[in-house]
Each structure stands twice: as C-alpha cells, then as structure tokens.
Write an enzyme that holds these catalytic residues in place. Structure first.
Site, PDB file in Angstrom:
ATOM      1  CE  LYS A  23       7.934  -5.798   1.960  1.00  0.00           C
ATOM      2  NZ  LYS A  23       7.937  -4.428   1.442  1.00  0.00           N
TER       3      LYS A  23
ATOM      4  NE  ARG B 113       2.678  -5.014   4.576  1.00  0.00           N
ATOM      5  CZ  ARG B 113       3.648  -5.891   4.915  1.00  0.00           C
ATOM      6  NH1 ARG B 113       3.343  -6.992   5.537  1.00  0.00           N
ATOM      7  NH2 ARG B 113       4.912  -5.630   4.637  1.00  0.00           N
TER       8      ARG B 113
ATOM      9  NE  ARG C 169      15.720  -0.170   7.694  1.00  0.00           N
ATOM     10  CZ  ARG C 169      14.501  -0.074   7.178  1.00  0.00           C
ATOM     11  NH1 ARG C 169      14.044  -1.039   6.390  1.00  0.00           N
ATOM     12  NH2 ARG C 169      13.724   0.976   7.427  1.00  0.00           N
TER      13      ARG C 169
ATOM     14  CB  SER D   1       7.409   7.844   3.456  1.00  0.00           C
ATOM     15  OG  SER D   1       8.108   6.618   3.464  1.00  0.00           O
ATOM     16  CB  SER D   2       9.912   6.294   8.385  1.00  0.00           C
ATOM     17  OG  SER D   2       9.780   4.977   7.896  1.00  0.00           O
TER      18      SER D   2
ATOM     19  CG  ASP E  33       3.784  -2.251   6.717  1.00  0.00           C
ATOM     20  OD1 ASP E  33       3.228  -1.225   6.263  1.00  0.00           O
ATOM     21  OD2 ASP E  33       4.938  -2.593   6.397  1.00  0.00           O
TER      22      ASP E  33
HETATM   23  O1  LIG Z   1      11.375   1.285   6.165  1.00  0.00           O
HETATM   24  C1  LIG Z   1      10.688   0.295   5.915  1.00  0.00           C
HETATM   25  O2  LIG Z   1      11.190  -0.836   5.757  1.00  0.00           O
HETATM   26  C2  LIG Z   1       9.216   0.477   5.830  1.00  0.00           C
HETATM   27  C3  LIG Z   1       8.630   1.597   6.336  1.00  0.00           C
HETATM   28  C4  LIG Z   1       7.155   1.785   6.390  1.00  0.00           C
HETATM   29  O3  LIG Z   1       6.798   2.784   5.455  1.00  0.00           O
HETATM   30  P1  LIG Z   1       6.474   4.326   5.852  1.00  0.00           P
HETATM   31  O4  LIG Z   1       7.603   4.847   6.617  1.00  0.00           O
HETATM   32  O5  LIG Z   1       6.321   4.969   4.523  1.00  0.00           O
HETATM   33  O6  LIG Z   1       5.235   4.271   6.658  1.00  0.00           O
HETATM   34  C5  LIG Z   1       6.394   0.508   6.083  1.00  0.00           C
HETATM   35  O7  LIG Z   1       5.041   0.781   5.819  1.00  0.00           O
HETATM   36  C6  LIG Z   1       7.005  -0.225   4.911  1.00  0.00           C
HETATM   37  O8  LIG Z   1       6.290  -1.404   4.611  1.00  0.00           O
HETATM   38  C7  LIG Z   1       8.440  -0.625   5.213  1.00  0.00           C
HETATM   39  C1  LIG Z   2       4.306  -0.521   2.034  1.00  0.00           C
HETATM   40  C2  LIG Z   2       5.055  -1.598   1.886  1.00  0.00           C
HETATM   41  O1  LIG Z   2       6.260  -1.665   1.241  1.00  0.00           O
HETATM   42  P1  LIG Z   2       6.999  -0.549   0.361  1.00  0.00           P
HETATM   43  O2  LIG Z   2       6.651   0.788   0.923  1.00  0.00           O
HETATM   44  O3  LIG Z   2       8.437  -0.887   0.459  1.00  0.00           O
HETATM   45  O4  LIG Z   2       6.481  -0.694  -1.059  1.00  0.00           O
HETATM   46  C3  LIG Z   2       4.611  -2.877   2.520  1.00  0.00           C
HETATM   47  O5  LIG Z   2       5.392  -3.841   2.485  1.00  0.00           O
HETATM   48  O6  LIG Z   2       3.489  -2.946   3.042  1.00  0.00           O
END
Ligand SMILES: O=C(O)C1=C[C@@H](OP(=O)(O)O)[C@@H](O)[C@H](O)C1
Ligand SMILES: C=C(OP(=O)(O)O)C(=O)O
Length: 426
Positions: free
Chosen positions: A20, A379, A25, A164-165, A306
């Site tokens: 995903k 999840r 991306r 959040s990244s 995750d």
């Molecule tokens: O960049 C991504 O694809 C993601 C970054 C993560 O979030 P955070 O950076 O907010 O932790 C992850 O938890 C999310 O499911 C997907």
């Molecule tokens: C946090 C998740 O996704 P998003 O942040 O893109 O909603 C996830 O897939 O667990």
C-alpha cells in the site's frame, strides 16, 4: 460485517498483496510526470483507491488493463486559482491526505479534502502551520472538508520527526515542483524513518534529486518527474507480517512475492520473530516462518508502528513479558491502537497493560476467545483474526469490514490457509 472464526491453526502458502505504501508513492509520482507511466499493481484496497480517486479528481487518467495502469496526466493544465474547488475523496487514508496536501499546494490547485472515519481527528500540525507560513490558505483543522488554496513557496520547512513521517513524505513530493530551492529541517529525531527511505527511493527512480543533510533534506526546485516505462508494485511486508506471525504462533507458512532487499521497514518482522524463537528463512522472493516456543522480548516500535498489533498478539501467547516502547504515535492511527490492541487482546483473555507510550504484555499458554470490536481499524481486525487461532473458543469480530482499508481479500486468504470463517453482513 461480523465474522465468526473457529480456533484452527493456519498453514501453507500465500502470495503477498502489493504494498500500500509503495502504491501510494508510485501513483503520485507517476501522476506528476509529464508523460504516461505504467504501474502494475496486482491488487487494490480502499486506501490505494483513495489516492487514485483524488488524483483522478485532479485530472489524472488511469487506463486500466487487468492489473496494469497507464497513468496519464497533463500537469501543465492543472490550473492555479480556478474558482471551483476540486473535491478530493481521501476516505480514511492518512497517507493520501498528508502526501497530497503539500502537492496540491505546490501545484496551486484549489481543493477540498473530504475525510472519513477518524481521519479529521488525526494530526496535521505542524505540517499545517508550515504550509500556511509558506503561502497556503487552509480551513480550520478537524472539520471536513479541509479546504486548501494558494500557491506554496520555496523555503525552509521546520518539522518535528516524531509525529508522522507522512508530513516529510508529502513535502518531499511537493518541494521539487517549486521554482526555488527548499530545505526540510527536522526539529527532532525522525521516527518511521524507513517510510521516508521508501519515498527517497521512489523519487530517485523518477529522476528527482534530494540530498540528505545533518538536519534533514535539501530539495532543489524546478525539477520534473520522469515517466516510467513499467513499475511493479512490490509485495507488502506490513500485511505479510500477519501471516508470518500466525506461522510463528501455529504452523509453517510461506509468503511469496516479498523482496528481501525492500526498503520497507516492516521486513523487520522476520528479525523480531526470530528473536522471539521462531525459525525464519528467506530466499528467492519468499519468506517462511516455522513455529517454535516463543519468548517475550522488548520491542522498539519507533520505526515499525504498523507491526505492533500483530506482534502484541504473538506476545500474548509467548513465554514471559514483552515490552513494546516508543509507540506513542500508535494513538494517532485509525484507532488509538494502544487502547484498541489492549481492549481486544484482553477481551480475548490476554494480559495486556496499556502504558503511555507502549504496551506491557504477559504471555499465556492460550487465550479464551469471545466477541471483540475491530474499532474501525483494519490492523486490529486482522490481529483479532490471527489471535483466534490460539483461543479455546470461537472469536467473533464486529466491524471486520475494516480490513478493506488495506487488505480486502484478508478473510479469503485466511480461509485459503485453512481457517474457518463465517462472514455475516449486518
Ligand atoms: O508513509 C507511509 O506509507 C506510512 C507511514 C507510517 O505512518 P507514520 O509516519 O505516521 O508513523 C505508517 O504507520 C503508515 O501506515 C504508512
Ligand atoms: C496508519 C495506516 O495508514 P494511513 O496512515 O495511511 O491511514 C495503516 O495502514 O496502518
């Protein structure tokens, strides 16, 4: 949807679904290229579709032949300052909103982001304020739709790395499109750093240059995204982790189509399961886990948020204690995942203590079973389904349709691995 699951161990082989994170991306990068690109994505989910629907609302076209999408956009036509705001349906996808918000601002398109579920409550600050400081006009946070207009300006963006990244990824997609050069300065250590590595890898593939500095990233302006002849979305380690952990808790499982050299941080699942005692093998694009007696361990969740729900399920039936720390950001996901993990596992007879930034789990031989609620979180639904394998009694999961967010075929794959599931639409 409510599902009822019998306590059978899963075993066998299953193919990983497309990542995903990578799909978001690639579809965004392909949409930003000036010529058509081909993206092969053999599987869909609500979140990937949300990104594609938003791009479509912005004028991108997807010509689909089976699992191959020709992505065509006419970026030059994306009109700055049009009267009517474009409606972008992000549903519950945090990635879609946080990646596309800086992008539309960089393109100067007037939009409304329509959010669902918990998304309006999930944080946008301080990305929100940084965008405002750089020329973007935004409606108040927390109220959907979120309106955005104005044209982003190049400059210095200061962002903490521990909320959040996805803020950083969104800026990395957007800033190369601006006229001038920009810089992202991280004001605290970067968590979920591997997700930013995934972004950098995709940008490089599309010919976009970003340099890493001590403080963050330097992004030259005036860049273009190069179209790609054909891109294959690689297998998803985050979702494969549910099967690999089920294997550690029960019977041998192989997940195919997983790249061992992937930049996805969640491939770390294998190291953690190994540390807990499982036997892991990885070769030729597949990973196999064979069960052994599992021991509790300490897990730093900073880079692998995750993986926490499914690792918590394994810890609930491992010997001794497991401590999961650096996990405060799990409260900002589709549910407050520290709360929902503890509620569901305790509801099934586990022993989980919710801490401010983590979980403490005391393992038991088996769980009891019972009825739990997925808390609107994919999840959590998948975690409960895997935990059902090691329960004395059946498990009923309410709100199990949450799996559609990332893995619509989850229960079909569960059955193909020998699970017994009764699904009831309510
Ligand atoms: O960049 C991504 O694809 C993601 C970054 C993560 O979030 P955070 O950076 O907010 O932790 C992850 O938890 C999310 O499911 C997907
Ligand atoms: C946090 C998740 O996704 P998003 O942040 O893109 O909603 C996830 O897939 O667990």
């Amino acid at each position: 949807m409510r599902v009822l699951i019998e306590n059978r161990l899963l075993g066998g082989s299953v193919r990983a679904i497309p990542s995903k994170s990578m799909a978001h991306r690639h579809f965004i990068a392909a949409a930003l290229a000036e010529a058509p690109s081909r993206v092969v994505c053999p599987g869909m989910s609500e979140d990937i579709k949300a990104t594609m629907d938003c791009l479509e609302a912005m004028g991108v076209m997807f010509n689909r032949k089976k699992s191959e999408y020709e992505v065509m956009s006419e970026t030059k036509k994306w009109s700055a300052g049009a009267d009517e705001a474009l409606k972008l349906p992000c549903k519950e996808s945090g990635s879609t909103l946080r990646f596309l918000l800086p992008v539309v601002a960089a393109l100067g398109i007037k939009v409304e982001f329509h959010e669902e579920g918990r998304l309006p409550q999930r944080p946008l600050s301080p990305l929100y304020e940084e965008l405002q400081k750089h020329g973007c006009r935004l409606s108040p946070q927390g109220v959907t739709p979120l309106r955005c207009q104005g044209k982003l300006e190049a400059g210095i963006y200061e962002i903490p790395g521990n909320i959040s990244s996805q803020f950083i990824t969104g800026l990395l997609f957007a800033l190369p499109l601006l006229k001038g050069d920009s810089e992202i300065r991280l004001t605290s250590a970067l968590e979920s750093a591997r997700y930013v590595d995934m972004t950098l890898q995709v940008l490089k593939q599309y010919g976009v240059v970003v340099s890493c500095t001590e403080e963050g990233f330097q992004i030259p302006g005036g860049q273009s995204y190069l179209a790609q002849q054909s891109v294959q979305i690689e297998g998803d380690w985050s979702n494969a982790a549910f099967w690999l952990t089920a294997a550690a808790m029960g019977k041998k499982i192989t997940v195919t189509c997983l790249d061992e050299n992937s930049t996805q941080g969640d491939k770390k699942i294998l190291d953690i399961l190994k540390r807990m005692g499982a036997k892991v093998e990885q070769r030729d694009w597949e990973a196999t886990v064979t069960p052994e007696r599992l021991d509790g361990t300490d897990i730093d969740a900073g880079d692998i948020p995750d993986l926490v729900p499914i690792l918590a399920a394994a810890a609930a039936v491992s010997r001794g204690k497991t401590r999961i720390y650096n996990a405060g950001r799990l409260r900002l996901k589709e549910s407050d995942r520290l709360k929902s993990v503890s509620q569901v596992l305790n509801g099934l007879g586990g022993q989980v203590r919710e801490l401010e930034d983590g979980l403490e789990i005391t393992g038991r031989e088996r769980l009891a079973g019972g009825r739990v609620d997925a808390a609107g979180d994919h999840r959590i639904a998948m975690m409960a389904a895997v935990a059902a394998m090691v329960c004395e009694n059946p498990v009923e999961i309410c709100g199990a349709q949450a799996v559609n967010k990332s893995y619509p075929g989850f229960f079909e794959d569960y059955q193909s691995l020998g699970g017994k599931v009764v699904m009831e639409q309510i």
